[in-house]
Design a protein around this motif. Structure first.
Motif, PDB file in Angstrom:
ATOM      1  N   LYS A 142     123.052  14.735  49.112  1.00 31.12           N
ATOM      2  CA  LYS A 142     124.229  15.604  49.089  1.00 31.12           C
ATOM      3  C   LYS A 142     124.619  15.966  47.662  1.00 31.12           C
ATOM      4  N   LYS A 143     124.474  15.006  46.732  1.00 29.86           N
ATOM      5  CA  LYS A 143     124.998  15.248  45.381  1.00 29.86           C
ATOM      6  C   LYS A 143     123.929  15.536  44.326  1.00 29.86           C
ATOM      7  N   ASP A 144     122.654  15.249  44.595  1.00 33.17           N
ATOM      8  CA  ASP A 144     121.612  15.500  43.606  1.00 33.17           C
ATOM      9  C   ASP A 144     121.217  16.974  43.646  1.00 33.17           C
ATOM     10  N   ARG A 145     121.617  17.693  42.626  1.00 31.27           N
ATOM     11  CA  ARG A 145     121.421  19.142  42.623  1.00 31.27           C
ATOM     12  C   ARG A 145     119.949  19.529  42.670  1.00 31.27           C
ATOM     13  N   ASP A 146     119.119  18.819  41.916  1.00 32.19           N
ATOM     14  CA  ASP A 146     117.692  19.148  41.879  1.00 32.19           C
ATOM     15  C   ASP A 146     117.038  18.976  43.249  1.00 32.19           C
ATOM     16  N   LEU A 147     117.418  17.901  43.944  1.00 30.26           N
ATOM     17  CA  LEU A 147     116.853  17.686  45.278  1.00 30.26           C
ATOM     18  C   LEU A 147     117.350  18.741  46.263  1.00 30.26           C
ATOM     19  N   VAL A 148     118.628  19.077  46.151  1.00 27.14           N
ATOM     20  CA  VAL A 148     119.187  20.104  47.047  1.00 27.14           C
ATOM     21  C   VAL A 148     118.464  21.430  46.850  1.00 27.14           C
ATOM     22  N   LEU A 149     118.216  21.794  45.597  1.00 24.15           N
ATOM     23  CA  LEU A 149     117.524  23.054  45.307  1.00 24.15           C
ATOM     24  C   LEU A 149     116.087  23.047  45.817  1.00 24.15           C
ATOM     25  N   SER A 150     115.522  21.850  45.981  1.00 22.02           N
ATOM     26  CA  SER A 150     114.145  21.739  46.492  1.00 22.02           C
ATOM     27  C   SER A 150     114.103  21.589  48.008  1.00 22.02           C
ATOM     28  N   GLY A 151     115.264  21.767  48.666  1.00 20.68           N
ATOM     29  CA  GLY A 151     115.307  21.742  50.122  1.00 20.68           C
ATOM     30  C   GLY A 151     115.727  20.422  50.729  1.00 20.68           C
ATOM     31  N   PHE A 152     115.987  19.417  49.890  1.00 16.79           N
ATOM     32  CA  PHE A 152     116.420  18.114  50.405  1.00 16.79           C
ATOM     33  C   PHE A 152     117.943  18.088  50.404  1.00 16.79           C
ATOM     34  N   LEU A 182     111.312   2.705  64.949  1.00 13.19           N
ATOM     35  CA  LEU A 182     112.316   3.734  64.676  1.00 13.19           C
ATOM     36  C   LEU A 182     112.274   4.154  63.210  1.00 13.19           C
ATOM     37  N   GLU A 183     112.131   3.173  62.341  1.00 10.16           N
ATOM     38  CA  GLU A 183     112.040   3.453  60.905  1.00 10.16           C
ATOM     39  C   GLU A 183     110.815   4.317  60.606  1.00 10.16           C
ATOM     40  N   ALA A 184     109.679   3.964  61.207  1.00  9.98           N
ATOM     41  CA  ALA A 184     108.443   4.713  60.983  1.00  9.98           C
ATOM     42  C   ALA A 184     108.578   6.148  61.480  1.00  9.98           C
ATOM     43  N   GLN A 185     109.253   6.334  62.602  1.00 10.53           N
ATOM     44  CA  GLN A 185     109.445   7.680  63.156  1.00 10.53           C
ATOM     45  C   GLN A 185     110.294   8.545  62.227  1.00 10.53           C
ATOM     46  N   LEU A 186     111.357   7.943  61.676  1.00 15.81           N
ATOM     47  CA  LEU A 186     112.214   8.695  60.756  1.00 15.81           C
ATOM     48  C   LEU A 186     111.437   9.090  59.504  1.00 15.81           C
ATOM     49  N   THR A 187     110.715   8.134  58.924  1.00 17.97           N
ATOM     50  CA  THR A 187     109.956   8.432  57.709  1.00 17.97           C
ATOM     51  C   THR A 187     108.910   9.516  57.970  1.00 17.97           C
ATOM     52  N   LYS A 188     108.271   9.464  59.134  1.00 16.66           N
ATOM     53  CA  LYS A 188     107.276  10.478  59.488  1.00 16.66           C
ATOM     54  C   LYS A 188     107.910  11.863  59.553  1.00 16.66           C
ATOM     55  N   GLN A 189     109.107  11.937  60.135  1.00 15.65           N
ATOM     56  CA  GLN A 189     109.798  13.223  60.205  1.00 15.65           C
ATOM     57  C   GLN A 189     110.213  13.711  58.821  1.00 15.65           C
ATOM     58  N   LEU A 190     110.615  12.775  57.955  1.00 15.73           N
ATOM     59  CA  LEU A 190     110.984  13.153  56.589  1.00 15.73           C
ATOM     60  C   LEU A 190     109.765  13.627  55.802  1.00 15.73           C
ATOM     61  N   TYR A 191     108.602  13.016  56.060  1.00 14.39           N
ATOM     62  CA  TYR A 191     107.361  13.498  55.435  1.00 14.39           C
ATOM     63  C   TYR A 191     107.106  14.949  55.837  1.00 14.39           C
ATOM     64  N   VAL A 266     112.150   8.126  46.267  1.00  6.89           N
ATOM     65  CA  VAL A 266     110.710   8.213  46.028  1.00  6.89           C
ATOM     66  C   VAL A 266     110.081   9.344  46.844  1.00  6.89           C
ATOM     67  N   LEU A 267     110.438   9.419  48.115  1.00 11.84           N
ATOM     68  CA  LEU A 267     109.797  10.398  49.008  1.00 11.84           C
ATOM     69  C   LEU A 267     109.957  11.843  48.518  1.00 11.84           C
ATOM     70  N   PRO A 268     111.170  12.321  48.262  1.00 11.39           N
ATOM     71  CA  PRO A 268     111.273  13.730  47.825  1.00 11.39           C
ATOM     72  C   PRO A 268     110.619  13.982  46.472  1.00 11.39           C
ATOM     73  N   LEU A 269     110.749  13.042  45.540  1.00 13.25           N
ATOM     74  CA  LEU A 269     110.157  13.235  44.218  1.00 13.25           C
ATOM     75  C   LEU A 269     108.630  13.274  44.284  1.00 13.25           C
ATOM     76  N   ALA A 270     108.043  12.495  45.190  1.00 13.12           N
ATOM     77  CA  ALA A 270     106.585  12.493  45.339  1.00 13.12           C
ATOM     78  C   ALA A 270     106.080  13.869  45.745  1.00 13.12           C
ATOM     79  N   PHE A 271     106.770  14.500  46.686  1.00 13.41           N
ATOM     80  CA  PHE A 271     106.322  15.820  47.152  1.00 13.41           C
ATOM     81  C   PHE A 271     106.634  16.912  46.129  1.00 13.41           C
ATOM     82  N   ILE A 272     107.781  16.804  45.468  1.00 14.77           N
ATOM     83  CA  ILE A 272     108.137  17.789  44.448  1.00 14.77           C
ATOM     84  C   ILE A 272     107.127  17.745  43.299  1.00 14.77           C
TER      85      ILE A 272
END
Length: 321
Positions: A142-152, A182-191, A266-272
Motif C-alpha cells: 500500500k505504501k511502497d511507491r515503487d512497488l505500486v507503480l510496478s503493479g503490486f 493454503l500458504e502455497a496456494q496464495l504464493t502461487k497466485q502471487l507468482y 522478496v517476491l515482487p523485487l525478484a520479478f521486477i
C-alpha cells in the motif's frame, strides 16, 4: 573494544547483512576485513561488525579463526551457502554458525514451549503468523511507491480479493498441513500476478531453474532466512520448534518466520529485477534496502516476541512498551 561494546546496537536495529564470495575474511588491527584478490592489487574492505546481523559466505570464500572470534563477540551469525546465497547442499538447507552465548533471554523460549507441545495452540500460533504475513504484505504494497507503480498495489481488485479470500480461509484450517497448502496456494497466485505485471510468460517456480526470476527468488529467500535465524537466535528460541513447517524438520522455524516478509518484499523485487535484467548484486542491494525501509527485522522481532509471550499478557505488555 570489549564484547559488551560490540553488542551495543540491538540486532533488530542493525543495518547490515553481508553476502560475500571469492574473498577471504580475516581479522586485522582489531577489525574484521574481507580481502579480494585482483591481478594487480589486493583490496581490503572493512566490515562494521557491531552493526551487522548476518554474514553469508558463498563460493570461493574462507575465514580465519581470529575473524570468527571477533564476529562471535559481536553476536554476528555466520552462514555458509552456495553461489548467489542459494544453499550448497541438498537444495534446501544452510549451515549456520552461531555465537555460543548463554546470556540470551530465557523468557521467550519458556513462553514458546508453554504452547508448543499443545497441538491446538501450536496451530493457532501458525495461524497468527500467517495473518501477520498477509497484514504486512498489505501494508508494504500500500505504501511502497515503487512497488505500486510496478503493479503490486493492494487497491487492485484481483490482489485485494486474493488476499482477503486467503485471510478468511486461515480460520477454517484444522491442521498444519492444511495451512501449508493454503500458504502455497496464495504464493502461487502471487507468482502469477507478479509474472503478469512484469510480462514474464510461462513462469514456473523451480528452485533449480537458471532463469532470472527463480534465481532471484532463491537469493532473496535466503537473505530472509538470515534475518529469521538472527531473530530466533537473539531471542533464544531453537530453530527446531516450528509451528507450521514440520516438527521434525531441522531449522523449520526459520522458514516459518521468514515467511512473514518473503511474499511482501522478496517476491515482487525478484520479478521486477528479472524484468530489468538486473545483476545479482543489484537485486541483493534492492532487497537489503527494502528490508531496511520497511523495518523487516523489527517486524520479525515484534511478531516472534508477541507470540512467545501470548499466554503472559503482563510480560507481553512490558515487551511492547
Amino acid at each position: 573494544m570489549s564484547s559488551s561494546d560490540l553488542k551495543t546496537i540491538l540486532h533488530s536495529k542493525r543495518a547490515n547483512l553481508y553476502y560475500l564470495e571469492h574473498c577471504r575474511v580475516m581479522q586485522k588491527d582489531g577489525r574484521v576485513l574481507y580481502l579480494t584478490e585482483a591481478k594487480k592489487e589486493n583490496l581490503y574492505f572493512n566490515i562494521p561488525i557491531a552493526n551487522t546481523t548476518v554474514i553469508l559466505l558463498g563460493t570461493g570464500t574462507s575465514i580465519t579463526q581470529a575473524a570468527v572470534r571477533m564476529l562471535s563477540q559481536a553476536g554476528v551469525l555466520i552462514g555458509f551457502c552456495g553461489g548467489g546465497g542459494t544453499p550448497l547442499y541438498m537444495g534446501n538447507d544452510i549451515e549456520w554458525m552461531t555465537p555460543q552465548s548463554e546470556y540470551r533471554p530465557t523468557e521467550y523460549l519458556q513462553g514458546w514451549l508453554g504452547f508448543w507441545f499443545n497441538d491446538a495452540e501450536r496451530l493457532e500460533a501458525a495461524k497468527i503468523l500467517q495473518r501477520a504475513r498477509i497484514e504486512f504484505l498489505r501494508k508494504v504494497w500500500k505504501k511502497d511507491r515503487d512497488l505500486v507503480l510496478s503493479g503490486f498495489d493492494v487497491a487492485n481488485p484481483v490482489i485485494d480479493n486474493t488476499l482477503s479470500s486467503h485471510y478468511e480461509k486461515i480460520d477454517s484450517t484444522r491442521k498444519p498441513s492444511d495451512l501449508l497448502l493454503l500458504e502455497a496456494q496464495l504464493t502461487k497466485q502471487l507468482y502469477k500476478i507478479a509474472a503478469q505485471n512484469n510480462n514474464i510468460s510461462d513462469f514456473k517456480r523451480e528452485r533449480e531453474s537458471t532463469d532470472k526470476a527463480n534465481g532471484f527468488l532463491n537469493h532473496g529467500n535466503y537473505l530472509a532466512y538470515g534475518l529469521a535465524a538472527t531473530t530466533l537466535w537473539v531471542l533464544g528460541i531453537p530453530h527446531g520448534f516450528a509451528v507450521m513447517h514440520g516438527k521434525t524438520r531441522r531449522g523449520a522455524l526459520v522458514f516459518d518466520v521468514a515467511d512473514l516478509i518473503k511474499d511482501a518484499l522478496v517476491l515482487p523485487l525478484a520479478f521486477i529485477c528479472a524484468k530489468e535484467n538486473a545483476t545479482d548484486q543489484e537485486f541483493r542491494q534492492q532487497c537489503l534496502q527494502a528490508f531496511t525501509d520497511h523495518k523487516a527485522l523489527d517486524f520479525m522481532f515484534d511478531q516472534v516476541k508477541a507470540l512467545a509471550l501470548k499466554n503472559d499478557p503482563e510480560k507481553e505488555e512490558q515487551t511492547s512498551s
